[in-house]
Write a protein that holds these residues in place. Structure first.
Motif, PDB file in Angstrom:
ATOM      1  N   GLY B 149       0.829  -1.204   0.000  1.00 51.27           N
ATOM      2  CA  GLY B 149       0.000   0.000   0.000  1.00 51.27           C
ATOM      3  C   GLY B 149       0.861   1.252   0.000  1.00 51.27           C
ATOM      4  O   GLY B 149       0.358   2.363   0.044  1.00 51.27           O
ATOM      5  N   ASP B 150       2.180   1.059  -0.040  1.00 49.81           N
ATOM      6  CA  ASP B 150       3.112   2.176   0.086  1.00 49.81           C
ATOM      7  C   ASP B 150       3.956   2.250  -1.183  1.00 49.81           C
ATOM      8  O   ASP B 150       3.877   1.381  -2.037  1.00 49.81           O
ATOM      9  N   LYS B 151       4.752   3.299  -1.311  1.00 47.99           N
ATOM     10  CA  LYS B 151       5.649   3.403  -2.466  1.00 47.99           C
ATOM     11  C   LYS B 151       7.076   3.278  -1.960  1.00 47.99           C
ATOM     12  O   LYS B 151       7.589   4.174  -1.284  1.00 47.99           O
ATOM     13  N   GLU B 294       7.783   5.804   1.044  1.00 46.07           N
ATOM     14  CA  GLU B 294       7.285   7.175   1.191  1.00 46.07           C
ATOM     15  C   GLU B 294       6.548   7.372   2.501  1.00 46.07           C
ATOM     16  O   GLU B 294       6.811   8.316   3.233  1.00 46.07           O
ATOM     17  N   ALA B 295       5.584   6.516   2.807  1.00 50.17           N
ATOM     18  CA  ALA B 295       4.795   6.714   4.021  1.00 50.17           C
ATOM     19  C   ALA B 295       5.436   6.044   5.231  1.00 50.17           C
ATOM     20  O   ALA B 295       5.489   6.611   6.319  1.00 50.17           O
ATOM     21  N   ALA B 296       5.963   4.849   5.054  1.00 47.51           N
ATOM     22  CA  ALA B 296       6.496   4.100   6.202  1.00 47.51           C
ATOM     23  C   ALA B 296       7.782   4.700   6.745  1.00 47.51           C
ATOM     24  O   ALA B 296       8.117   4.526   7.911  1.00 47.51           O
ATOM     25  N   GLN B 298      11.780   4.825   7.250  1.00 46.40           N
ATOM     26  CA  GLN B 298      12.885   3.870   7.229  1.00 46.40           C
ATOM     27  C   GLN B 298      12.562   2.617   8.031  1.00 46.40           C
ATOM     28  O   GLN B 298      12.129   2.695   9.169  1.00 46.40           O
TER      29      GLN B 298
END
Lengths: 433, 433
Positions: B149-151, B294-296, B298
């Motif tokens: 769900g992330d990039k 992008e959202a998570a 590191q």
């Protein structure tokens, strides 16, 4: 392509980020799921609140969460409200009706996860909650799926960012707990009412969820022995440093073998760990979870445990998973609680203590102190004596012993005439000796 | 309960451990899958080999792997032989026939994963390969599922235990590459022919697999820019130390945005990283993979990347997953290569160089050297000059520039009269300046 229709319950920091990501990454999400996601409605407490320039039709907002959940055109319910009620009522309704549920609600899962899992079984529904523990870190899926061919023996985690920020700051600056908490509040790392964090309730909920998954058993918040960090003093931190250690609030879930079969112990408390331990260097508000399994050995997962975007990343991952499942007409592996291991009381759990005593400087002190340990069958690993006269300090580190025996030893030491005060008592974890 | 019937191809270190774990954890595995696992046959090269006291009926061994794969009573094929052929023929046969495949074969996946994925699609079969990258670390499933769900923007990994052992040993003892390799061979960390490890072929195969999953594209071993560690000298290690860095063999897969759309760059080479970077403290033969999304933000995954038991843990996890899928009559998410991003040539990838030059100690040297950098449009971040006379050393760290421009700069410096020799050229990663 028939879209996957989603009801969002809650539109605070995480909810708003979910809406933003659903919009920004719409094309990628559609490709990964095989169908577009459409927001059917967003339940909020107050319609009037300013939500900035959220990329969503304002007509989608409603205050009737239960009505939204019950709608026939809703496939997936995403809950980011938190708390036990009314979230439980909404999610049970959704799951029984065969809707997929994605939730970040650790308190509800730890308090009454069984009810949710039973409702999911009843409705043949998916229940996903990657965001409930350690935010963006993909942790629950590895525990639930990647490691299910292995036997997990122990999970040790730093799962609360607020307390890790406070303890890291005490460690680096020598500040007191109160000073470090004030700084964390000013910087937005601690909430106005920090009780859930500093008293360990948040970490205990996560510990229960981790233990349930790791040991294929139902473990609830009430099964977790919980101690917060409010009693950790600058002197404790200094003591830890002198030992080459640092203090972390750990959640520890371990499998204990005994003559009458296996059991699990689940606890949250501050502990000294050696600076060489992989968890020691987890600073600021980061989270990390150390997993030990029989075949895999030692594993560690590290990342951001909180915040809008990291939590939303985990929620989105779950949305893609349940969306794919719906399209394929399947549901994922349901709860695995077949092992049904009993929870071991904290008093029986083997731990190690670091005790620092302010003692009278006269002959026979060490013999008297050692006698108390021996009486409770607690073996001493190291003794260090520093200072003379009024400043005489005895620092004792024990070998492993039942927690109850260690606690009884400390109580009896406190009553000794020659012990002026007990400067610091901390459990020691992750050490090799 | 109808058992899940399993064909095991290969019975070396990993295969034997799989057999042992299937036996030891039979009850747990049955509970987790919902049916018992039964070994239908084990294909080996030589029947006569002594396999110790493996808990398995000797009649199950066969040298006819293809015949075993084709048998009607086989549901799941587990391949731990390695190499391109005949493994490819066996697995394509199995997948096309609707059998589930679990493989640890990184070389085959990187060389011709497309053929396997196509066969899986054709047969409607499961293809799982968690053990192919970073052994026991649950990494592929999080990339494939938790983060979908992330990039993902970048994956940086230490994925080869042998080279990490060698570089860690060079770092701690100051040994030369040859000495450290000898030690690693003596201790069993390096094979008799260490080419696949020290020349980076093993890491490159893993890089291709990671890039494919992270960027939803087909990336093969041939797309990976590869440099091994045989040229890393004790002087390089000393240079790195002086800069507060250490040298690691990194696999780096990154998403690059450009005017004509996104592309991916995939490379394996030794690089200097600051000692404060989370990957810097990954010692011995451990593996770790650092993921940026992008959202998570590191994330890092850490654990044992090789060895019988850790690899078997990953294989067992996959066996449980495909076993469950078969019982539920479903298959998991298939290959996701919809993004189909092009691979950027190494020359266009922006990197940073650390160059240490042995120069003549006379006026104008720095001006001449700086002129070469300027000519190639490479901006210098720091210059440090040490020594005088015969020992004059210039240490230059650049800002980011296209790799081709940096390489051309080094070639031209080499040709300068005033440059006696180039003592060390290394890429720098993970630095903030």
């Amino acid at each position: 392509m028939k879209p996957v229709r989603l009801a969002l319950l809650g539109c605070g920091t995480v909810g708003a980020e979910v809406v933003r990501l659903l919009h920004e990454q719409a094309d990628d999400l559609t490709a990964r799921i095989g169908a577009p996601i459409e927001i059917a409605g967003i339940a909020v407490r107050r319609l009037a609140r300013d939500r900035g320039d959220l990329p969503v039709d304002p007509a989608l907002f409603t205050t009737d969460a239960l009505g939204l959940v019950k709608r026939d055109d809703v496939d997936v319910v995403v809950e980011v409200v938190g708390g036990i009620e009314p979230a439980r009522t909404w999610l049970v309704e959704a799951l029984r009706a065969g809707k997929s549920v994605v939730t970040a609600n650790k308190a509800l899962l730890a308090e009454d996860g069984g009810t949710l899992h039973d409702a999911a079984t009843e409705g043949g529904s998916d229940l996903y909650y990657e965001a409930a523990v350690a935010g963006a870190i993909p942790l629950l899926r590895p525990l639930r799926e990647s490691l299910h061919g292995d036997k997990i023996t122990r999970v040790t985690g730093i799962v609360n960012g607020t307390t890790n920020y406070i303890l890291s700051s005490m460690d680096s600056s020598g500040a007191s707990f109160t000073e470090a908490l004030e700084e964390a509040t000013a910087l937005g790392y601690a909430e106005a009412d920090p009780t859930a964090d500093v008293d360990g309730f948040d970490a205990a909920a996560k510990a229960a969820i981790l233990a349930s998954l790791a040991f294929h058993s139902r473990v609830g918040a009430a099964d977790v022995h919980r101690e917060g960090i409010t009693e950790v003093s600058a002197a404790d931190v200094a003591s830890a440093k002198a030992m080459g250690c640092t203090i972390k609030l750990l959640c520890i879930a371990s499998r204990v073998s005994g003559p009458s079969g296996d059991s699990v112990s689940v606890r949250v408390h501050p502990a000294m760990i050696p600076r060489t331990h992989p968890l020691a260097s987890v600073g600021d508000a980061f989270n990390a979870v150390f997993v030990e399994a029989e075949a895999a050995g030692q594993l560690m997962f590290y990342g951001r445990g909180a915040g809008g975007a990291p939590t939303a990343s985990a929620v989105l991952g779950d949305i893609v998973a349940v969306g794919r499942n719906r399209l394929a007409g399947v549901r994922s592996a349901s709860e695995s609680a077949y092992a049904d291991l009993p929870v071991r009381p904290m008093g029986e759990v083997v731990t190690r203590y670091h005790i620092s005593l302010d003692v009278a400087d006269r002959a026979g002190v060490l013999a008297a102190v050692a006698g108390v340990f021996a009486k409770h069958d607690v073996s001493i690993a190291t003794v260090r004596q520093s200072g003379r006269g009024d400043d005489a300090i005895l620092v004792i580190v024990t070998h492993g012993a039942p927690d109850a025996a260690l606690a009884a030893t400390v109580r009896e030491l406190q009553a000794l005439d020659i012990v002026r005060s007990i400067a610091s008592v901390l459990r020691v974890e992750g050490a090799t000796t």
